[in-house]
Design an enzyme around this catalytic site. Structure first.
Site, PDB file in Angstrom:
ATOM      1  NE  ARG A   1     -39.246  -3.348   3.401  1.00 30.17           N
ATOM      2  CZ  ARG A   1     -39.295  -2.535   4.442  1.00 30.17           C
ATOM      3  NH1 ARG A   1     -39.937  -2.895   5.533  1.00 30.17           N
ATOM      4  NH2 ARG A   1     -38.702  -1.378   4.418  1.00 30.17           N
TER       5      ARG A   1
ATOM      6  CG  ASP B   1     -30.658  -9.437  -1.119  1.00 27.25           C
ATOM      7  OD1 ASP B   1     -30.808  -9.091   0.069  1.00 27.25           O
ATOM      8  OD2 ASP B   1     -31.477  -9.144  -2.003  1.00 27.25           O
TER       9      ASP B   1
ATOM     10  CB  CYS C   1     -36.746 -12.063   4.801  1.00 32.23           C
ATOM     11  SG  CYS C   1     -36.929 -13.384   3.601  1.00 32.23           S
TER      12      CYS C   1
ATOM     13  CE  LYS D   1     -36.717 -11.646  -3.864  1.00 37.92           C
ATOM     14  NZ  LYS D   1     -37.150 -10.644  -2.906  1.00 37.92           N
ATOM     15  CG  ASN D   2     -35.054  -7.959  -4.970  1.00 41.81           C
ATOM     16  OD1 ASN D   2     -36.032  -8.583  -4.570  1.00 41.81           O
ATOM     17  ND2 ASN D   2     -33.940  -7.846  -4.264  1.00 41.81           N
TER      18      ASN D   2
ATOM     19  NE  ARG E   1     -36.585  -5.839   5.173  1.00 43.19           N
ATOM     20  CZ  ARG E   1     -36.742  -6.685   4.171  1.00 43.19           C
ATOM     21  NH1 ARG E   1     -37.253  -7.873   4.393  1.00 43.19           N
ATOM     22  NH2 ARG E   1     -36.414  -6.363   2.946  1.00 43.19           N
TER      23      ARG E   1
ATOM     24  CG  ASP F   1     -37.778   5.852   8.799  1.00 39.27           C
ATOM     25  OD1 ASP F   1     -37.627   4.679   8.429  1.00 39.27           O
ATOM     26  OD2 ASP F   1     -36.826   6.604   9.064  1.00 39.27           O
TER      27      ASP F   1
ATOM     28  NE  ARG G   1     -40.499 -14.183   0.881  1.00 39.82           N
ATOM     29  CZ  ARG G   1     -40.744 -13.262   1.784  1.00 39.82           C
ATOM     30  NH1 ARG G   1     -40.565 -13.542   3.037  1.00 39.82           N
ATOM     31  NH2 ARG G   1     -41.142 -12.087   1.425  1.00 39.82           N
TER      32      ARG G   1
HETATM   33  C1  UD1 Z   1     -34.571  -4.289  -1.102  1.00 37.23           C
HETATM   34  C2  UD1 Z   1     -34.567  -5.700  -1.614  1.00 37.23           C
HETATM   35  C3  UD1 Z   1     -33.825  -6.623  -0.647  1.00 37.23           C
HETATM   36  C4  UD1 Z   1     -32.427  -6.077  -0.353  1.00 37.23           C
HETATM   37  C5  UD1 Z   1     -32.491  -4.621   0.084  1.00 37.23           C
HETATM   38  C6  UD1 Z   1     -31.126  -3.976   0.232  1.00 37.23           C
HETATM   39  C7  UD1 Z   1     -36.628  -5.854  -2.858  1.00 37.23           C
HETATM   40  C8  UD1 Z   1     -37.972  -6.463  -2.960  1.00 37.23           C
HETATM   41  N1  UD1 Z   1     -35.935  -6.164  -1.768  1.00 37.23           N
HETATM   42  O1  UD1 Z   1     -35.293  -4.289   0.125  1.00 37.23           O
HETATM   43  O2  UD1 Z   1     -33.723  -7.901  -1.239  1.00 37.23           O
HETATM   44  O3  UD1 Z   1     -31.849  -6.843   0.683  1.00 37.23           O
HETATM   45  O4  UD1 Z   1     -33.225  -3.842  -0.894  1.00 37.23           O
HETATM   46  O5  UD1 Z   1     -30.416  -4.114  -0.950  1.00 37.23           O
HETATM   47  O6  UD1 Z   1     -36.192  -5.140  -3.733  1.00 37.23           O
HETATM   48  N2  UD1 Z   1     -34.708   1.534   5.891  1.00 37.23           N
HETATM   49  C9  UD1 Z   1     -35.159   2.427   6.855  1.00 37.23           C
HETATM   50  N3  UD1 Z   1     -36.313   3.092   6.614  1.00 37.23           N
HETATM   51  C10 UD1 Z   1     -37.031   2.932   5.453  1.00 37.23           C
HETATM   52  C11 UD1 Z   1     -36.559   2.028   4.480  1.00 37.23           C
HETATM   53  C12 UD1 Z   1     -35.384   1.336   4.735  1.00 37.23           C
HETATM   54  O7  UD1 Z   1     -34.549   2.595   7.898  1.00 37.23           O
HETATM   55  O8  UD1 Z   1     -38.083   3.587   5.296  1.00 37.23           O
HETATM   56  C13 UD1 Z   1     -33.455   0.779   6.132  1.00 37.23           C
HETATM   57  C14 UD1 Z   1     -33.719  -0.724   6.250  1.00 37.23           C
HETATM   58  O9  UD1 Z   1     -34.111  -1.091   7.540  1.00 37.23           O
HETATM   59  C15 UD1 Z   1     -32.363  -1.267   5.877  1.00 37.23           C
HETATM   60  C16 UD1 Z   1     -31.859  -0.287   4.816  1.00 37.23           C
HETATM   61  O10 UD1 Z   1     -32.617   0.901   5.012  1.00 37.23           O
HETATM   62  O11 UD1 Z   1     -31.516  -1.224   6.993  1.00 37.23           O
HETATM   63  C17 UD1 Z   1     -32.004  -0.767   3.393  1.00 37.23           C
HETATM   64  O12 UD1 Z   1     -33.360  -1.049   3.137  1.00 37.23           O
HETATM   65  P1  UD1 Z   1     -34.013  -0.880   1.695  1.00 37.23           P
HETATM   66  O13 UD1 Z   1     -32.980  -0.445   0.713  1.00 37.23           O
HETATM   67  O14 UD1 Z   1     -35.243  -0.081   1.818  1.00 37.23           O
HETATM   68  O15 UD1 Z   1     -34.406  -2.383   1.369  1.00 37.23           O
HETATM   69  P2  UD1 Z   1     -35.780  -2.935   0.787  1.00 37.23           P
HETATM   70  O16 UD1 Z   1     -36.297  -2.018  -0.262  1.00 37.23           O
HETATM   71  O17 UD1 Z   1     -36.671  -3.324   1.915  1.00 37.23           O
END
Ligand code: UD1
Length: 431
Positions: free
Chosen positions: A97, A310, A121, A22-23, A126, A129, A402
């Site tokens: 997301r 995850d 989720c 999925k990811n 999340r 920035d 999902r």
């Molecule tokens: C992706 C995965 C999700 C997985 C996560 C971490 C997909 C669709 N989803 O989510 O299943 O749990 O990676 O392995 O691929 N953060 C910030 N600012 C940002 C972006 C992220 O502070 O702009 C923080 C988030 O709040 C979180 C951490 O960084 O605490 C990791 O997030 P991120 O790696 O971005 O996860 P996703 O891409 O949302």
């Protein structure tokens, strides 16, 4: 709300095919927006998140069509030649997301974008920035207003982008934005997840020039256009991990097909402590557990190659029946613990403070009516239901759809007693 109705206590035996990730598929679908040609994605499970991404592509003026395939997975044709619009409204973005991943690709293709804040989720704040800072470092003008990101890439230029944290989604957004930026862009401190490598391989198969995914530095040489391709995403390490954990709890020669052992190294190291039996063959893993698992000790979630967040929730199910105490620390998402309250209803013994949880394994846990809080929390409850004494009803399992396709059918084929109850049917007389 659909429910799963599980009669616990059966062993899982036989072969299960792990689906494409999925990811990987979600960013790849966002990447399709960059391509002025037809793309064939092979063997795509209809995860509900994938269907939402297809809706976004259709809203933008592209077409998506599932064809052939078996009862679960089909080939998916994506055609973004006639892309008209460059906005993703809230009513589409709020479901997933990954809607935010379209920011980089819409900008790359149309130079202008209006994309709503994403859904997904409920596991923490999340923020986005890091995505927005990355856009700015690449010369984009960004306005964050009324829940929407307005961005203009008419002055897009290749540049060095430093991510303050190796966010998976932000790395993917920057890779897509860099594809059409003239010159060489470098992403420092990128995420290194296998799905990042998969996105690189997909984009390169369309004619992009990206190197370094999976390492500390990704380099993108801008190209003028991309062409169509045929591509199959890597296998889903989180689905594989979920079945491996199930195997450690109640497996009897459970064989996972289409798995990449190296993508689940941290998990396999922990599972090897539980007294389960693991055997490896090419792209298969066999797992069985003839007695009560030992505690795996501790896990602490981290970015790849650390322990995946995850799989944190599914590990609670294993810890809850293991012999001894287990320590579980969540470092990535501040409120990814909503499954714990539901596990307590099943007789589990868990204490938690400031993201650190201690689980005292019980010899028996009990079926109960529980509520699926999020995708992986839902998977945790399914695993707990499989070993609980008596019946477990898990409500709101659409969240599980999902990221797991036909999870209940796969488990039933392995010997689990599990049924989906459509919301209109009564739970009585299911068995
Ligand atoms: C992706 C995965 C999700 C997985 C996560 C971490 C997909 C669709 N989803 O989510 O299943 O749990 O990676 O392995 O691929 N953060 C910030 N600012 C940002 C972006 C992220 O502070 O702009 C923080 C988030 O709040 C979180 C951490 O960084 O605490 C990791 O997030 P991120 O790696 O971005 O996860 P996703 O891409 O949302």
């Amino acid at each position: 709300m659909d429910s799963f109705y599980i009669n616990g206590g059966q062993h899982l035996k036989g072969e299960v095919e792990i689906d494409p990730a999925k990811n990987s598929l979600l960013p790849i679908l966002a990447g399709c927006i960059l391509v002025n040609d037809e793309i064939l994605l092979e063997n795509v499970p209809k995860y509900s998140d994938v269907l939402f991404m297809c809706k976004i592509i259709e809203h933008l003026g592209g077409t998506t069509k599932f064809v052939n395939g078996n009862f679960t997975n089909q080939d998916l044709y994506i055609d973004c030649r006639d892309l008209i619009y460059s906005d993703v409204p809230n009513e589409l973005a709020c479901h997933v997301r990954s809607s935010i991943f379209t920011l980089g690709s819409i900008l790359g293709r149309k130079k202008i974008a209006k994309v709503s804040y994403p859904g997904g989720c409920d596991i923490g704040l999340r923020p986005i920035d890091i995505h927005l800072n990355g856009l700015k470092q690449m010369g984009c003008k960004v306005v964050d207003k009324n829940g929407y990101i307005y961005a203009d890439a008419s002055k897009l230029k290749a540049n060095d982008v430093m991510l303050s944290f190796p966010s998976v989604g932000a790395t993917e957004n920057m890779m897509m934005l860099g594809v059409f930026a003239e010159g060489e862009s470098r992403i420092f401190n990128p995420a290194k997840e296998p799905e990042i490598v998969d996105l690189q391989n997909f984009l390169n198969s369309c004619g992009a020039k990206i190197t370094g995914a999976g390492s500390n530095l990704i380099i993108i040489k801008g190209v003028k256009s991309l062409h169509g391709t045929k591509y199959k995403a890597i296998s889903d390490r989180i689905e594989a991990g979920t079945f491996l954990i199930a195997g450690a709890m109640c497996g009897e020669e459970l064989i996972l097909k289409n798995v990449n052992k190296s993508h689940n190294q941290e998990l396999l190291t922990k599972l090897s402590k539980t007294a389960c039996n693991l055997k490896y063959f090419d792209d298969k893993i066999m797992i069985s557990s003839s007695k009560r698992p030992q505690s795996f000790g501790e896990i602490e979630t981290a970015v790849y190659p650390g322990f995946p967040t995850d799989l944190q929730a599914p590990m609670f199910a294993l810890a809850s029946i293991s012999d001894g105490y287990s320590l579980i620390i969540e470092n990535l998402f501040e409120s990814r613990f909503k499954h714990i309250g539901e596990l307590l209803k099943m007789g589990c013994d868990i204490r938690c403070k400031n993201g650190v949880c201690i689980v005292k394994g019980k010899e028996k846990i009990y079926g109960a009516e529980v509520f699926c809080p999020d995708l992986r929390g839902g998977a945790c409850l399914v695993l707990a239901g499989l070993v609980a004494e008596g019946y477990t009803t898990i409500n709101n399992v659409e969240l599980i759809d999902r990221g797991y396709y036909h999870l209940e059918d796969k488990l039933a084929l392995l010997g689990a007693s599990i049924k989906r109850i459509k919301c209109e049917k009564k739970v009585d007389n299911c068995f």
